[in-house]
Design an enzyme around this catalytic site. Structure first.
Site: not given
Ligand SMILES: *Cc1c(COP(=O)(O)O)cnc(C)c1O
Length: 363
Positions: A35, A247
C-alpha cells in the site's frame, strides 16, 4: 534533470528482506503489504521484484493501488484492505481485486454483488479500527462465508512492535478462536512485527510491510535498509560563535562552526520535526560515512548540518550527504522527529530523484 535529493532504492535488498521473512514464516505463505506506493518506494518497481522472489499475495489500501499491482503482477492475488468501494465495483471484477470486508454491511453488499469472485474477511481482535466485532464474527457460519467468496479470514495486531504489550496475547487468543471456528478458511494475523512472535502467530499467511522496506518492526527484526536518501551539498560556510542558524534562530553556535547546506527540505518529505535547537538534538546526517548533527530548523528546500568536526579532506571532495541509508538509520531519523519510518518513507515527495538498483533491471 539534476535533483537536490536522490533516493537510491535497492531492489535486491527488497527481495532479500522478503526472502528472509518468508523463510522465518515458512510454512505459512509470506505476502507483501505494498500500500501507499509500496511504502513510498514505488509499486511499479517493487511488485515485479517481489513476485520474482516468490511472493504471490499483495495487500494494498485502495482499488487504484490494486490496479497498479495487477499491471505489475498479472497472476498475483491482490487484497484491498480498505474494502469494497461500491462506486468502483467493476474494478474489482475487471482487475481481480479481492476486497477485505470490514463490517457486516460491506459483507452484505459484497454478497449481493459478487459472482464467484473472492474476498477476505477482516475481524477485529482489539484494534478497533476495521473488522467485524468478535460477536458479529461468532454469529457467522462457515457456509455463509463460503457463499460470500471469503477465502481468507484475517485480523491485525495493534501492538506487535512491543513484545511486552498484554494486548498481543489477547489478540492471539481471540484469533485462535476464530481460526477454530472457520477451519476451512485460510487465516492471517501477523504484520512484520507479528512474524517475530513465534509459530503461534503465523497461521496460514503473514503480511509484512515495513520490514520489507528496511524499517524497524520488532527488536528481533533483521531487515536491511532499502532506501538511501542523499542530498546535494550546496555550500559549506563558516558561522561565528554566538550566531544562530536558520528560521526562528533556534540554535546558537557555541563555537565557530562549519555548516554544510544541503539541497533538501520538508518539501521533499524530510521531516521538519527532525531539526536541532538549543534544547534538543535533531537527526544526524553522514558525509562519506562521517556523522554530523543537523543544525537549526529544517526549511522547505534546505537543511543545515554542523560539520565542524569532519575531516577537511572529506569536506573538500564531498558533493552529497546521506540523510538516511547504511550509515544513518532511517528509524533513528524518524524517532528524532517523533515519528516512525513508515511516515518518513510514505511522505517522500515526487521532487526527489529515484534511482533503482538491482531487481534484474536497470530502472
Ligand atoms: C499495513 C498493514 C500490514 C503491514 O504492516 P507492517 O507493520 O508494515 O508490517 C499488514 N496488515 C494490515 C491489515 C495492514 O494494514
Amino acid at each position: 534533470m539534476p535533483a537536490g535529493l536522490r533516493l537510491t532504492i535497492d531492489l535486491d535488498r527488497l527481495a532479500g528482506n522478503w526472502r528472509r521473512l518468508a523463510t522465518l514464516a515458512s510454512p505459512a505463505e509470506c505476502a507483501a503489504a505494498v500500500k501507499a506506493d509500496a511504502y513510498g518506494i514505488g509499486i511499479d518497481q517493487a511488485v515485479p521484484v517481489l513476485a520474482a522472489a516468490g511472493c504471490r499475495s499483495f495487500f494494498v489500501a485502495v482499488p487504484e493501488e490494486g490496479l497498479r499491482v495487477r499491471r505489475a503482477a498479472a497472476d498475483a492475488d491482490i487484497y484491498v484492505l480498505n474494502g469494497f468501494f461500491a462506486d468502483g465495483a467493476e474494478l474489482y471484477r475487471e482487475y481481480g481485486l479481492r476486497p477485505v470486508l470490514g463490517n457486516p454491511d460491506e459483507l452484505a453488499a459484497w454478497h449481493a454483488w459478487h459472482d464467484g469472485e473472492l474476498a477476505a474477511l477482516h475481524v477485529d481482535t482489539g484494534m478497533n479500527r476495521l473488522g467485524l466485532t468478535m460477536d458479529q464474527a461468532s454469529a457467522m457460519n462457515e457456509d455463509h462465508l463460503q457463499a460470500c467468496g471469503i477465502g481468507l479470514v484475517m485480523s491485525h495486531p495493534a501492538c506487535a512492535d512491543d513484545p511486552t504489550h498484554p494486548l498481543n496475547a489477547l489478540q492471539l487468543e481471540r484469533f485462535q478462536a476464530l481460526a477454530a471456528q472457520f477451519p476451512r478458511h485460510a487465516c492471517s494475523l501477523a504484520n512484520s512485527a507479528g512474524i517475530h512472535h513465534g509459530a503461534d502467530w503465523l497461521f496460514d499467511m503473514v503480511r509484512p510491510g515495513i520490514a520489507l522496506y528496511g524499517g524497524a518492526s520488532h527488536p528481533d527484526a533483521v531487515s536491511q535498509p532499502v532506501v538511501t536518501a542523499e542530498a546535494r551539498i550546496l555550500q559549506i560556510r563558516t558561522v561565528g560563535e554566538g550566531e544562530t542558524i536558520g528560521y526562528g534562530a533556534t540554535q546558537t553556535m557555541r563555537r565557530e562552526s562549519r555548516i554544510a547546506i544541503l539541497s533538501a527540505g520538508y518539501a521533499d518529505g524530510y521531516l521538519r520535526a527532525a531539526g536541532t535547537s538549543d534544547d534538543r538534538e535533531g537527526a544526524e546526517i553522514a558525509i562519506d560515512g562521517h556523522r554530523a548533527m543537523l543544525a537549526g530548523r529544517i526549511s522547505m528546500d534546505l537543511i543545515a548540518a554542523d560539520v565542524t568536526d569532519l575531516p577537511d579532506q572529506v569536506l573538500e571532495v564531498a558533493d552529497c550527504a546521506e540523510l538516511f541509508g547504511d550509515t544513518v538509520d532511517i528509524n533513528q531519523v524518524a524517532a528524532r522527529a517523533g515519528t516512525i519510518a513508515y511516515e518518513l518513507l510514505t511522505g517522500l515527495s515526487r521532487r526527489a530523484e529515484r534511482v533503482y538498483l538491482g531487481g534484474g533491471g536497470t530502472g
